[in-house]
Design a protein around this motif. Structure first.
Motif, PDB file in Angstrom:
ATOM      1  N   PRO A 146      52.443  26.028  21.602  1.00  0.00           N
ATOM      2  CA  PRO A 146      53.240  24.922  22.152  1.00  0.00           C
ATOM      3  C   PRO A 146      52.457  24.108  23.167  1.00  0.00           C
ATOM      4  O   PRO A 146      51.417  24.550  23.691  1.00  0.00           O
ATOM      5  CB  PRO A 146      54.418  25.647  22.823  1.00  0.00           C
ATOM      6  CG  PRO A 146      54.427  27.034  22.243  1.00  0.00           C
ATOM      7  CD  PRO A 146      53.000  27.341  21.944  1.00  0.00           C
ATOM      8  N   GLY A 147      52.979  22.931  23.469  1.00  0.00           N
ATOM      9  CA  GLY A 147      52.350  22.058  24.444  1.00  0.00           C
ATOM     10  C   GLY A 147      52.807  22.340  25.865  1.00  0.00           C
ATOM     11  O   GLY A 147      53.456  23.342  26.151  1.00  0.00           O
ATOM     12  N   GLY A 148      52.472  21.394  26.741  1.00  0.00           N
ATOM     13  CA  GLY A 148      52.808  21.538  28.149  1.00  0.00           C
ATOM     14  C   GLY A 148      51.767  20.936  29.061  1.00  0.00           C
ATOM     15  O   GLY A 148      51.733  21.199  30.257  1.00  0.00           O
ATOM     16  N   GLY A 149      50.884  20.093  28.501  1.00  0.00           N
ATOM     17  CA  GLY A 149      49.913  19.380  29.312  1.00  0.00           C
ATOM     18  C   GLY A 149      48.900  20.261  30.010  1.00  0.00           C
ATOM     19  O   GLY A 149      48.273  19.845  30.988  1.00  0.00           O
ATOM     20  N   TYR A 150      48.698  21.490  29.538  1.00  0.00           N
ATOM     21  CA  TYR A 150      47.823  22.488  30.153  1.00  0.00           C
ATOM     22  C   TYR A 150      48.291  22.877  31.554  1.00  0.00           C
ATOM     23  O   TYR A 150      47.568  23.571  32.274  1.00  0.00           O
ATOM     24  CB  TYR A 150      46.366  22.027  30.180  1.00  0.00           C
ATOM     25  CG  TYR A 150      45.615  22.289  28.879  1.00  0.00           C
ATOM     26  CD1 TYR A 150      45.676  23.534  28.261  1.00  0.00           C
ATOM     27  CD2 TYR A 150      44.843  21.293  28.283  1.00  0.00           C
ATOM     28  CE1 TYR A 150      44.987  23.778  27.075  1.00  0.00           C
ATOM     29  CE2 TYR A 150      44.142  21.537  27.106  1.00  0.00           C
ATOM     30  CZ  TYR A 150      44.224  22.783  26.505  1.00  0.00           C
ATOM     31  OH  TYR A 150      43.539  23.029  25.344  1.00  0.00           O
ATOM     32  N   ALA A 163      47.436  27.832  11.672  1.00  0.00           N
ATOM     33  CA  ALA A 163      47.671  27.527  13.080  1.00  0.00           C
ATOM     34  C   ALA A 163      48.359  26.178  13.189  1.00  0.00           C
ATOM     35  O   ALA A 163      48.068  25.257  12.421  1.00  0.00           O
ATOM     36  CB  ALA A 163      46.359  27.523  13.860  1.00  0.00           C
ATOM     37  N   MET A 164      49.266  26.077  14.158  1.00  0.00           N
ATOM     38  CA  MET A 164      49.961  24.817  14.437  1.00  0.00           C
ATOM     39  C   MET A 164      50.067  24.667  15.944  1.00  0.00           C
ATOM     40  O   MET A 164      50.354  25.639  16.656  1.00  0.00           O
ATOM     41  CB  MET A 164      51.366  24.818  13.819  1.00  0.00           C
ATOM     42  CG  MET A 164      52.219  23.585  14.171  1.00  0.00           C
ATOM     43  SD  MET A 164      53.904  23.688  13.489  1.00  0.00           S
ATOM     44  CE  MET A 164      53.562  23.347  11.751  1.00  0.00           C
ATOM     45  N   GLY A 165      49.800  23.456  16.453  1.00  0.00           N
ATOM     46  CA  GLY A 165      49.896  23.237  17.890  1.00  0.00           C
ATOM     47  C   GLY A 165      50.437  21.862  18.207  1.00  0.00           C
ATOM     48  O   GLY A 165      50.306  20.925  17.410  1.00  0.00           O
ATOM     49  N   PHE A 166      51.020  21.742  19.388  1.00  0.00           N
ATOM     50  CA  PHE A 166      51.689  20.514  19.809  1.00  0.00           C
ATOM     51  C   PHE A 166      51.087  19.999  21.111  1.00  0.00           C
ATOM     52  O   PHE A 166      50.890  20.765  22.057  1.00  0.00           O
ATOM     53  CB  PHE A 166      53.182  20.769  20.020  1.00  0.00           C
ATOM     54  CG  PHE A 166      53.895  21.257  18.798  1.00  0.00           C
ATOM     55  CD1 PHE A 166      54.571  20.378  17.963  1.00  0.00           C
ATOM     56  CD2 PHE A 166      53.879  22.604  18.458  1.00  0.00           C
ATOM     57  CE1 PHE A 166      55.229  20.829  16.823  1.00  0.00           C
ATOM     58  CE2 PHE A 166      54.531  23.063  17.323  1.00  0.00           C
ATOM     59  CZ  PHE A 166      55.204  22.173  16.504  1.00  0.00           C
ATOM     60  N   SER A 167      50.802  18.699  21.170  1.00  0.00           N
ATOM     61  CA  SER A 167      50.338  18.060  22.395  1.00  0.00           C
ATOM     62  C   SER A 167      49.113  18.794  22.943  1.00  0.00           C
ATOM     63  O   SER A 167      48.112  18.924  22.240  1.00  0.00           O
ATOM     64  CB  SER A 167      51.490  17.998  23.408  1.00  0.00           C
ATOM     65  OG  SER A 167      51.193  17.130  24.473  1.00  0.00           O
ATOM     66  N   ALA A 168      49.147  19.323  24.184  1.00  0.00           N
ATOM     67  CA  ALA A 168      47.998  20.087  24.677  1.00  0.00           C
ATOM     68  C   ALA A 168      47.787  21.348  23.847  1.00  0.00           C
ATOM     69  O   ALA A 168      46.655  21.799  23.656  1.00  0.00           O
ATOM     70  CB  ALA A 168      48.187  20.436  26.153  1.00  0.00           C
ATOM     71  N   GLY A 169      48.875  21.922  23.335  1.00  0.00           N
ATOM     72  CA  GLY A 169      48.741  23.029  22.392  1.00  0.00           C
ATOM     73  C   GLY A 169      48.106  22.578  21.094  1.00  0.00           C
ATOM     74  O   GLY A 169      47.500  23.379  20.371  1.00  0.00           O
TER      75      GLY A 169
END
Length: 330
Positions: A102-106, A175-181
């Protein structure tokens, strides 16, 4: 390697993890879950002796509930000190697995909208899904900008090493990731073989290369004007050199060994410029890597599943599922 029949039989009916000892619970806020959909309870700690390169002052894990709607939680976790995967087991495994970052802007890792919600949708269709709560680069870990990649590499290897237990095939792990993820996902797809930690057990003999990768509205470039300023500052620092920017821009590391990719982005994304996805696509095309690309006029940033109703972008996860099946997964 194990044969397909053994993998599908596995031990999934037992519904238990094979790792000995207690595992760290999933990030949670008391009573914050979607009614009728309890949080999963099965987790896998990545590092049996604790994560390597602990800062002198270890971070403190905090879970924030950001939603004002009691029926729709929106949790995010920061200060992750025990990186782990939360497991979503399907009723009948289809033999494929997906690692979700998932994301979260690091600055944090989102729990619900880019983690659990996507995992539930996919597990209902037979996927075994592992939602990764990875360490954050701003917390002072010794691996620095590679700390999240270390966790993603280790996670992929653990999934493959336990394929029989989950009824999955080790050559059907994506693999799948969003935004920073999504940056973590791109990094894993392009630098899966880059040594970022010292092997700790037999699981590290497995490959960390995803068989497919799906960076969704991904942070990708660390150079301006495309860079997402917040993610860049936490990953490499505001004063990073051009060489450091280039080293952590995944498009620069695409090779023929990069797995086939599925890309999705909204053109009206005001947070992460769609140019990130276009630049990554161009690098994939140059390297001859198969790539499926979906650009949506409307959708903004961070749409996940909950912010797609009634918009063309609502189709993105179904499009991914169909594409993955065309690649032999799902």
């Amino acid at each position: 390697m194990i044969d397909r029949r053994q993998a599908l039989i596995g031990t999934f009916a037992a519904g238990v993890a094979t790792a000995a000892g207690a595992q760290t619970a999933s990030p949670r806020v008391k009573d914050a879950a979607i009614p009728g959909l309890p949080d999963p309870t099965e987790t896998i700690d990545l590092w049996p002796a604790g994560a390597p390169g602990m800062p002198k002052v270890p971070p403190v894990e905090i879970v924030d509930e950001r939603s004002t709607d009691g029926q729709l939680p929106d949790r995010a976790v920061r200060g992750i000190v025990r990186p782990r995967m939360v497991v979503f087991r399907p009723a009948i495994p289809n033999g494929s697995a997906l690692l979700v970052t998932p994301g979260g802007g690091y600055a944090r890792v989102v729990v619900d909208k880019e983690g659990y919600e996507v995992a539930r949708w996919l597990s209902a269709r037979g996927w075994t899904v592992f939602v990764l709560f990875y360490r954050l680069p701003g917390d002072g870990w010794a691996a620095g900008p590679d700390v999240a990649l270390s966790d993603a590499q280790r996670a992929m290897r653990l999934i493959r090493s336990r394929a029989r237990d989950y009824g999955i095939m080790p050559d059907r792990v994506g693999a799948m990731g969003f935004s920073a993820g999504g940056h973590v996902c791109c990094d894993l797809a392009t630098r899966h073989a880059t040594p970022t930690y010292t092997a700790v057990d037999q699981a590290d003999r497995w490959s960390a290369r995803p068989d497919i990768a799906a960076p969704i509205y991904a942070v990708q470039a660390m150079t301006q004007p495309l860079a997402h300023a917040g993610s860049r500052a936490l990953l490499i620092g505001e004063a990073a050199s051009p060489a450091l920017e280039a080293a952590h821009t995944p498009a620069n590391h695409v090779t023929a060994q990069t797995p086939p990719c599925f890309l999705a982005h909204a053109e009206d994304d005001a947070t992460v410029d769609v140019g990130n996805t276009l630049a990554f696509r161009a690098a994939l095309k140059t390297a001859g890597v198969p790539v499926e690309t979906h650009l949506f006029t409307h959708g903004g940033h961070g749409f996940g599943l909950r912010r797609t109703a009634g918009k063309p972008v609502e189709a993105w996860l179904g499009l991914f599922h169909a594409w993955a099946q065309s690649r032999g997964l799902g």
